[in-house]
Design a protein around this motif. Sequence first.
Motif, PDB file in Angstrom:
ATOM      1  N   ALA A  23      45.390  32.268  26.710  1.00 21.24           N
ATOM      2  CA  ALA A  23      44.182  33.078  26.407  1.00 21.24           C
ATOM      3  C   ALA A  23      44.276  33.799  24.976  1.00 21.24           C
ATOM      4  CB  ALA A  23      44.284  33.967  27.637  1.00 21.24           C
ATOM      5  N   SER A  60      34.919  29.145  26.322  1.00 23.05           N
ATOM      6  CA  SER A  60      36.258  29.687  26.274  1.00 23.05           C
ATOM      7  C   SER A  60      36.858  29.516  27.665  1.00 23.05           C
ATOM      8  CB  SER A  60      36.247  31.212  26.020  1.00 23.05           C
ATOM      9  OG  SER A  60      35.702  31.484  24.830  1.00 23.05           O
ATOM     10  N   ARG A  61      36.052  29.934  28.868  1.00 22.61           N
ATOM     11  CA  ARG A  61      36.747  29.657  30.126  1.00 22.61           C
ATOM     12  C   ARG A  61      37.313  28.244  30.437  1.00 22.61           C
ATOM     13  NH1 ARG A  61      35.848  27.603  35.225  1.00 22.61           N
ATOM     14  NH2 ARG A  61      33.959  26.704  34.448  1.00 22.61           N
ATOM     15  N   ARG A  62      36.415  27.164  29.985  1.00 25.67           N
ATOM     16  CA  ARG A  62      36.952  25.799  30.155  1.00 25.67           C
ATOM     17  C   ARG A  62      38.225  25.284  29.069  1.00 25.67           C
ATOM     18  NH1 ARG A  62      31.358  22.236  30.878  1.00 25.67           N
ATOM     19  NH2 ARG A  62      30.240  23.698  32.470  1.00 25.67           N
ATOM     20  N   ARG A  96      50.170  30.983  30.560  1.00 21.82           N
ATOM     21  CA  ARG A  96      48.955  31.317  30.734  1.00 21.82           C
ATOM     22  C   ARG A  96      48.047  32.313  29.758  1.00 21.82           C
ATOM     23  NH1 ARG A  96      49.641  29.577  36.181  1.00 21.82           N
ATOM     24  NH2 ARG A  96      50.123  31.929  36.763  1.00 21.82           N
ATOM     25  N   GLU A 108      34.635  21.888  23.744  1.00 20.29           N
ATOM     26  CA  GLU A 108      33.894  22.925  24.400  1.00 20.29           C
ATOM     27  C   GLU A 108      32.802  23.533  23.294  1.00 20.29           C
ATOM     28  OE1 GLU A 108      37.139  22.077  26.961  1.00 20.29           O
ATOM     29  OE2 GLU A 108      36.857  22.237  24.734  1.00 20.29           O
ATOM     30  N   GLN A 122      31.318  32.217  25.987  1.00 28.73           N
ATOM     31  CA  GLN A 122      32.069  32.601  27.222  1.00 28.73           C
ATOM     32  C   GLN A 122      32.389  31.400  28.094  1.00 28.73           C
ATOM     33  OE1 GLN A 122      29.127  33.707  26.079  1.00 28.73           O
ATOM     34  NE2 GLN A 122      29.455  35.897  25.678  1.00 28.73           N
ATOM     35  N   GLU A 123      31.525  30.567  28.427  1.00 24.55           N
ATOM     36  CA  GLU A 123      31.896  29.562  29.308  1.00 24.55           C
ATOM     37  C   GLU A 123      32.635  28.613  28.673  1.00 24.55           C
ATOM     38  OE1 GLU A 123      32.051  26.720  32.530  1.00 24.55           O
ATOM     39  OE2 GLU A 123      31.715  28.909  32.393  1.00 24.55           O
ATOM     40  N   LEU A 181      41.287  26.887  30.494  1.00 27.26           N
ATOM     41  CA  LEU A 181      41.712  25.917  31.802  1.00 27.26           C
ATOM     42  C   LEU A 181      42.010  24.676  31.282  1.00 27.26           C
ATOM     43  CD1 LEU A 181      41.706  25.846  34.809  1.00 27.26           C
ATOM     44  CD2 LEU A 181      39.427  25.012  34.671  1.00 27.26           C
TER      45      LEU A 181
END
Length: 321
Positions: free
Chosen positions: A211, A263-265, A207, A248, A260-261, A268
């Motif tokens: 990232a 990147s999060r998705r 993980r 994304e 930012q969103e 994940l």
Amino acid sequence: MIGDQPPALLVAGPTASGKSALALAIAERTGGMVINADSMQVYRELRVLTARPTAAEEARAPHGLYGVRPASEAASVAWWRAEALAAMQAAQASGRLPILCGGTGLYFAALTQGLAEIPPIPAPAREEARRLLADQGPAALHEILAAGDPATAARLRPTDSQRIARAYEVWRGTGRGLADWQARGGTGAAPWRFAAILIDPPRDALRAAIADRWGAMLATGALDEVRALAAQRLDPALPAMRAHGAPELLAVLAGQMPVQEASRRAILNTGQYTKRQATWFRHHALADPSRTHTIHARIAGPAQLSERNLADVMSFVDRLR
């Protein structure tokens, strides 16, 4: 005789586990050739987003099948198998050990177990599959497939749009389900003596690696790469359009979400994919179990290869040769 077959090394593991770095380290020490076994690294437009080897890395040892296909042309398993075998033969002819590196389990299986010989699919069946996928989505197409070819549908996740569409077009185009064709056999295993190194890192380390890699991709031009891809106005069902992070970043470019969103998705979704990769590798033999060397640690680069670890790897490789 198996012992008379030429040797080939498979370096496998989930995304961001350090496969490319390890394969390169082995190639430098053995005079080997690294051959791509990743279904997304074949596309030339996706160097950053797929973490393809850099030009500097490619200069340190011969590489093959990286960035060789345009994003506008979907790469099939059968196409890759034929190209990989040609690259392996070229490596052998030049006295180099073929080192197949990637995370696409079906590619490895096509080499070590063989591939079903499915007849050409008529264009109307392919077009029907794409139209239904675009109009109704993968889950609905999965339900249609389940009614006509339940054996294949049971193997597929309802969100796996590419494989669902492929299974549908095979069923519609040949009158037989994909699972039925696969059960009939086909090409058989390639005539090589395979050994495998499987990297199986701890989940927390993986993980963190995902990232870190995503941040590096953004810093080195991933958004511009996806912008250029979007400018081609390709069919969104093409594999290259669904590379990890591409949907994304396409949403970012369309003003549908902030970076930012996205990147999060992306992080994940990539993490969820690596779980499926790890599960596949644990349940499918890449080679004879006695010829598989498993590393239960992330190897992010040659600098992180301890002398003992690398010595163990090279001892294993030397036995193959």
